[in-house]
Design an enzyme around this catalytic site. Structure first.
Site, short mmCIF file in Angstrom:
data_model
loop_
_atom_site.label_atom_id
_atom_site.label_comp_id
_atom_site.label_asym_id
_atom_site.label_seq_id
_atom_site.Cartn_x
_atom_site.Cartn_y
_atom_site.Cartn_z
CD GLU A 121 32.83 37.10 35.86
OE1 GLU A 121 33.78 36.77 36.57
OE2 GLU A 121 32.87 37.05 34.60
CD GLU A 141 32.85 31.79 35.17
OE1 GLU A 141 32.60 32.89 34.66
OE2 GLU A 141 32.18 31.34 36.13
#
Length: 267
Positions: A121, A141
């Site tokens: 990210e 995730e």
């Protein structure tokens, strides 16, 4: 120290320094990284940054599943001062990942190994990305019933094709460096030993260019994403005019005419 922060030749170097933990972000790293970005942003001598990871295996494995994530879910009570700061101020982690900390200066990622979860990210907010041949990228995730909320649902579909982005988001599977290059997510794929050299080549070129022009270009690109053309063009002009009126804008053409390298001061 969880982060090595150095400055050389107008370039800031940020090295995530937890190779034994795949450079995962623990509370101490979050605080040091957020502080380093703030310093880089405010230091007028710094014109470009390179972020990388220590060791041979990982660029960054994201948030530390044993130390950082449990603080946010309430599964672990704060034990250190860093724990308390990160739990009390969620913005620290967002700033560390550059999610909500706008930078007008370019950031280059020297991806020396795997960039997973939060380590993936943070790349959304870098401008040029060089990857090692064996690097892997992705968001796992969803496998742990966690939302990749470091900007993934916003940025990924804007940086690579929609279907590819949704494949990464929904499956939690990893892509290799060649796939990342094919999708346009990275600029170059090179042997691991050449990653920093390639990143520094970009940084050295950028550091010689006009800092006011660079800042205006990056700000215009970030601000105008998604705007209608008329509004975006107007904002581009607003950001460009002060640069045209600067001393650096006089120095650039003068240096070209005199056949010498320009000396930019950011004024």
């Amino acid at each position: 120290m969880a982060l090595i922060y150095e400055k050389r030749n107008h370039i800031a170097y940020l090295t995530l320094n937890r190779p034994e933990a795949h450079n995962a972000l623990d509370p101490e790293t979050v605080i040091e990284l957020a502080d380093a970005w703030q310093d880089f942003s405010q230091d007028k001598e710094m014109r470009c940054a390179i972020i990388t990871g220590a060791g041979e295996k990982s660029f960054c494995a994201g948030a530390d599943l044993g130390r950082l994530i449990p603080l946010w879910t309430g599964a672990r009570k704060p034990e250190t001062e860093a724990d308390k700061q990160v739990q009390a101020n969620p913005a620290l982690a967002q700033n560390a990942l550059l999610r909500d900390l706008p930078l007008s200066k370019p950031v280059i990622a020297a991806v020396n190994g795997n960039a997973i979860a939060g380590g993936f990210e943070i790349l959304y907010n870098t401008d040029i990305r060089v990857a090692a041949e064996d690097a892997r990228f992705g968001l796992q995730e969803v496998k742990w019933s966690i939302v990749p909320a470091g900007g993934s649902t916003v940025h990924l579909t804007r940086q690579i094709p929609y279907a590819r982005a949704m494949e990464i988001l929904l499956t939690g599977e990893l892509m290799d460096a060649r796939q990342a290059l094919e999708y346009g997510f990275v600029n170059q794929v090179v042997p691991k030993a050449q990653v920093m050299e390639a990143a520094e080549r970009y940084a050295a070129i950028i550091a010689k260019n006009g800092p006011l022009a660079i800042a205006a270009i990056k700000q215009a690109v970030l601000e105008n994403s998604g705007k209608d053309v008329k509004t975006a063009l107007a904002r581009e002009m607003e950001l460009s005019i002060p640069v045209f009126l600067s001393q650096d804008a006089q120095e650039g053409p003068r240096a070209f005419k005199e056949k010498r390298d320009p000396v930019f001061t950011g004024e």
